[in-house]
Enzyme design. Structure first.
Site, PDB file in Angstrom:
ATOM      1  N   GLY A 179       0.816  -1.514  -0.241  1.00  0.00           N
ATOM      2  CA  GLY A 179       0.719  -0.130  -0.091  1.00  0.00           C
ATOM      3  C   GLY A 179       1.299   1.365   0.023  1.00  0.00           C
ATOM      4  O   GLY A 179       0.639   1.905   0.678  1.00  0.00           O
ATOM      5  N   GLY A 180       2.484   1.032  -0.949  1.00  0.00           N
ATOM      6  CA  GLY A 180       3.251   2.568  -0.238  1.00  0.00           C
ATOM      7  C   GLY A 180       3.260   2.803   0.830  1.00  0.00           C
ATOM      8  O   GLY A 180       3.408   1.688   2.107  1.00  0.00           O
ATOM      9  N   SER A 191       5.567  -5.203  -2.372  1.00  0.00           N
ATOM     10  CA  SER A 191       5.533  -3.376  -2.732  1.00  0.00           C
ATOM     11  C   SER A 191       5.616  -2.381  -1.904  1.00  0.00           C
ATOM     12  O   SER A 191       7.009  -2.250  -1.047  1.00  0.00           O
ATOM     13  CB  SER A 191       4.036  -3.489  -3.499  1.00  0.00           C
ATOM     14  OG  SER A 191       4.083  -2.119  -3.400  1.00  0.00           O
TER      15      SER A 191
END
Length: 555
Positions: free
Chosen positions: A130-131, A216
């Site tokens: 989710g960044g 991520s």
């Protein structure tokens, strides 16, 4: 702004689409079997289901709201009696995907364990994607049940502060009480790791054998933790997945963002305490404006784009909590003796193209002339060289295939390879490089082009949640072969957690990455080791300065 920057600005929102849980109803059933575990702070009641004990919403640190906003959390107070750990705790305050169930007081973790029986199992602590602005430690795709049940490990996932609430750099204006404020989100994870060290034995885990991993934004968080003195005593190995965090925000850039926040809130810096009373929704509104404001700032015009998610809130290289950039120009000395895995998915950009609705290059009429025009704003004078190289190394590839390959390796691959090289040059603990390559047949919406191996598809595979009877994933398709690839990936990860060397049945031996053979494990239904993969393409990327290598003797 290049397509890469446009996507990265939206990265946290995109990943959150598959990482946020639903909190609409209770998951407790009338016939559930309850289990008790005793943490240092008090007794916890969880659920035993499908051969796994699950403890949800376990507090690992204290209050963050009120006068604790932007500070380290209050001390976690012990409780009397038995505390229910039956429902996921509220997620952190989110960015563009503002979630009404989000709370400032969000420091909760979830535990999946085969049994709280005193056995010393490997512990796998996952940092969600989710960044740095969205996500949760309770997303369905990263459910830890199958890893715990089938591979005899303990899985832990934390909620931690995100976005402006996690990374607003205040110490230059607010003083020592706010030391580390630019890294609160990471320091929250460290608090979770401390809790694990203190308590996980009561849940059947080994506090002396802890792996951290993440995909991520979670990979970028893991990159930072790998370089942080505060985290070093609490984990033994790490895996950075499709999120190479080579560099984070310089202090000067973080301070520029802080000034922009106060300007938007009409608060003078000398009156900084007023921000403690600003409603959360107003803070999120400002947070969402910051990337645009930063992009147009004198700082960015002078220094260029900064940060993992460009010009957005992220960990700060403050010289203390995060002493230096995680992997630039060298791998962190503090983790020299800790084994590392790192890798990326072969078709990362398929996910990005879908959510940014940039699918024109995936249509059947996309030509090489159109590819040239598409690449020129991003690659400029290097465009011709890039296309020529990929057409030579992939003579049967279409223009769409080359667009996908170039965008995917440029997004996640080049930074990942830099991490592997810089870790290998230390001659310390090994680093293992992988490419995830199982191909989904599911089509990217509005195209006839298959997803292949898109960004985020690895989540359900490494958690072994691609199994018979499970609902086919949106990204992963419905071919039964995916069960084999998922089992391979999960077994490699759990064996690495157990021993520090990834291995699995029916998978060839995975050699550590080195600067001679440069071996890469390609993970699929049939796994294979490929030496010096993408050799010609990487030589081209190096020649145009997109990937750099700094041998130790250059210091």
């Amino acid at each position: 702004m290049s397509n890469r920057r446009k996507f990265l600005v939206q990265l946290s929102v995109i990943t959150a689409a598959i990482t946020l849980p639903k909190f609409a109803r209770s998951s407790v059933q009338a016939d559930d079997e309850f289990v008790i575990a005793e943490a240092v702070e008090g007794k916890l009641r969880g659920i035993r289901k499908d051969g796994v004990c699950l403890f949800k919403g376990v507090p690992y640190a204290g209050r963050l709201s009120g006068d604790r906003r932007f500070k380290r959390p209050a001390k976690l107070e012990p409780w009397q009696g038995v505390r229910d750990a039956l429902e996921f705790g509220p997620p952190a305050i989110q960015g563009d995907t503002f979630n009404p169930s989000s709370r400032e007081d969000c420091l909760f973790l979830n535990i999946w364990t085969p049994a709280n029986d005193g056995k010393k199992r490997p512990v796998m602590v996952y940092n969600h994607g989710g960044g740095f602005a969205n996500g949760s430690g309770a997303a369905p795709g990263q459910d830890g049940t199958n890893l715990a049940k089938l591979f005899d490990v303990v899985v832990v996932e934390t909620n931690h502060r995100l976005g402006l609430m996690a990374f607003l750099y205040l110490e230059d204006i607010a003083g020592p009480e706010y030391a580390g404020s630019g890294n609160n989100g990471l320091l929250d994870i460290v608090d979770g790791l401390k809790w694990v060290k203190k308590n996980i034995a009561a849940f059947g885990g080994d506090p002396g054998n802890v792996m951290i991993f993440g995909e991520s934004g979670g990979g970028a968080k893991t990159s930072c933790l790998y370089a942080m003195p505060a985290a070093a005593p609490y984990f033994n190995k790490a895996s950075i997945e499709s999120g190479p965090g080579l560099r984070m925000l310089p202090k000067e850039a973080a301070m520029e963002m802080t000034k922009l926040v106060f300007q938007e809130l009409n608060i003078d810096l000398k009156d900084w305490k007023k921000i403690l009373d600003v409603p959360v929704k107003d803070l999120i509104d400002v947070q969402n404006k910051v990337p645009r404001l930063m992009a147009n700032s004198d700082y960015i015009r002078k220094h260029g784009v900064v940060g993992f998610v460009p010009n957005n809130f992220a960990p700060v290289v403050d010289g203390v909590a995060l002493p230096h950039d995680p992997f630039d120009p060298f791998a962190p000395e503090i983790s020299k003796d800790k084994p590392l895995m790192t890798g990326w998915n072969e078709d990362e950009w398929a996910f990005f193209a879908m959510y940014s609705r940039d699918v024109g290059p995936l249509k059947s009429d996309f030509t090489f002339e159109a590819l040239q025009a598409k690449f020129e704003p991003e690659f400029g004078a290097d465009t011709k060289k890039i296309i020529e190289t990929y057409r030579r190394t992939r003579p049967n590839a279409s223009a769409s295939d080359i667009w996908m390959a170039v965008k995917s390796i440029n997004m996640m691959g080049l930074g990942t390879i830099a991490i592997a090289e810089r870790k290998a040059e230390q001659h310390g603990a090994p680093v293992y490089l992988y490419n995830f390559g199982y191909k989904s047949e599911a089509k990217i919406p509005d195209t006839d082009y298959p997803f292949g191996t898109p960004h985020a598809m690895d989540i359900t595979f490494k958690f072994n949640n691609e199994v018979p009877g499970a609902k086919p994933g949106f990204l992963s398709g419905s071919k039964p072969e995916r069960f084999v690839a998922s089992h391979h990936m999960a077994e490699l990860w759990t064996t690495f957690a157990r021993t520090g060397k990834p291995a699995a049945k029916d998978v060839p031996e995975w050699p550590a990455y080195n600067l001679n053979d440069r071996p890469t494990m390609r993970i699929d239904t049939t796994c294979e080791v490929i030496n010096d993969r993408f050799k010609e393409e990487l030589a081209m990327w190096r020649s145009i300065g997109r990937i750099s290598y700094h041998p130790l003797n250059s210091r």
